[in-house]
Motif scaffolding. Structure first.
Motif, PDB file in Angstrom:
ATOM      1  N   CYS A  86       0.878  -1.234   0.074  1.00 34.03           N
ATOM      2  CA  CYS A  86      -0.128   0.077  -0.119  1.00 34.03           C
ATOM      3  C   CYS A  86       0.819   1.214  -0.127  1.00 34.03           C
ATOM      4  O   CYS A  86       0.526   2.197  -0.735  1.00 34.03           O
ATOM      5  N   LEU A  87       1.881   1.354   0.691  1.00 33.34           N
ATOM      6  CA  LEU A  87       2.705   2.377   0.853  1.00 33.34           C
ATOM      7  C   LEU A  87       3.473   2.569  -0.509  1.00 33.34           C
ATOM      8  O   LEU A  87       3.420   4.042  -1.164  1.00 33.34           O
ATOM      9  N   PHE A  88       3.884   1.622  -1.192  1.00 36.41           N
ATOM     10  CA  PHE A  88       4.391   1.751  -2.662  1.00 36.41           C
ATOM     11  C   PHE A  88       3.541   2.182  -3.559  1.00 36.41           C
ATOM     12  O   PHE A  88       3.905   3.119  -4.298  1.00 36.41           O
ATOM     13  N   GLY A  89       2.059   1.622  -3.438  1.00 41.91           N
ATOM     14  CA  GLY A  89       1.142   2.043  -4.442  1.00 41.91           C
ATOM     15  C   GLY A  89       1.071   3.522  -4.144  1.00 41.91           C
ATOM     16  O   GLY A  89       0.738   4.132  -5.357  1.00 41.91           O
ATOM     17  N   LEU A  90       0.803   4.183  -2.882  1.00 44.55           N
ATOM     18  CA  LEU A  90       0.362   5.259  -2.809  1.00 44.55           C
ATOM     19  C   LEU A  90       1.423   6.322  -3.278  1.00 44.55           C
ATOM     20  O   LEU A  90       1.396   7.502  -3.831  1.00 44.55           O
ATOM     21  N   LEU A  91       2.823   5.928  -3.137  1.00 42.23           N
ATOM     22  CA  LEU A  91       4.014   6.607  -3.585  1.00 42.23           C
ATOM     23  C   LEU A  91       4.039   6.805  -5.049  1.00 42.23           C
ATOM     24  O   LEU A  91       4.121   7.803  -5.427  1.00 42.23           O
ATOM     25  N   PHE A  92       3.689   5.511  -5.707  1.00 48.44           N
ATOM     26  CA  PHE A  92       3.731   5.833  -7.290  1.00 48.44           C
ATOM     27  C   PHE A  92       2.446   6.249  -7.982  1.00 48.44           C
ATOM     28  O   PHE A  92       2.417   6.927  -8.829  1.00 48.44           O
TER      29      PHE A  92
END
Length: 121
Positions: A86-92
């Protein structure tokens, strides 16, 4: 386009998440009871390396064994992998170009909660 997306995926976070799944699988395989969890981790790690062009089907997720496996998985490793995805998804998703990659990370976050009963095609 799928091949280019998968190559960019590996370079910008996909490899890290695949290693996390492999490490989780190795830890699970240390005990006899955890071997089914570990095998599923290795299957998902291979999916994580090439996610573009593949779909996740939750056909057998309602079975008793899958439900018990998903609950055990969520308590042990699932929440950590889902949070990372989720953190990577939000970052991207901050940039327009990164939205397809962010959506793949959100797909992996969902898979982190319910790996048992999931099939890939």
């Amino acid at each position: 386009m799928k091949t280019i997306g998968n190559i960019i995926w590996i370079l910008f976070g996909g490899f890290v998440v695949a290693i996390m799944w492999c490490v989780s699988g190795l830890v699970c395989c240390c005990t006899i009871v955890g071997i089914p969890l570990g095998i599923q981790c290795f299957k998902i790690a291979s999916f994580v390396l090439w996610p573009f062009g593949k779909k996740i089907n939750y056909i057998n997720a309602g079975r008793f064994g899958s439900c018990i496996g998903n609950i055990l998985w969520w308590l042990i490793f699932g929440w950590e992998l889902a949070l990372t995805s989720c953190l990577f998804g939000l970052l991207f998703c901050v940039t327009i170009i990164g939205i397809p990659f962010g959506l793949q990370f959100f797909k992996l976050a969902q898979l982190s909660f319910m790996p048992f009963g999931a099939t890939f095609n």
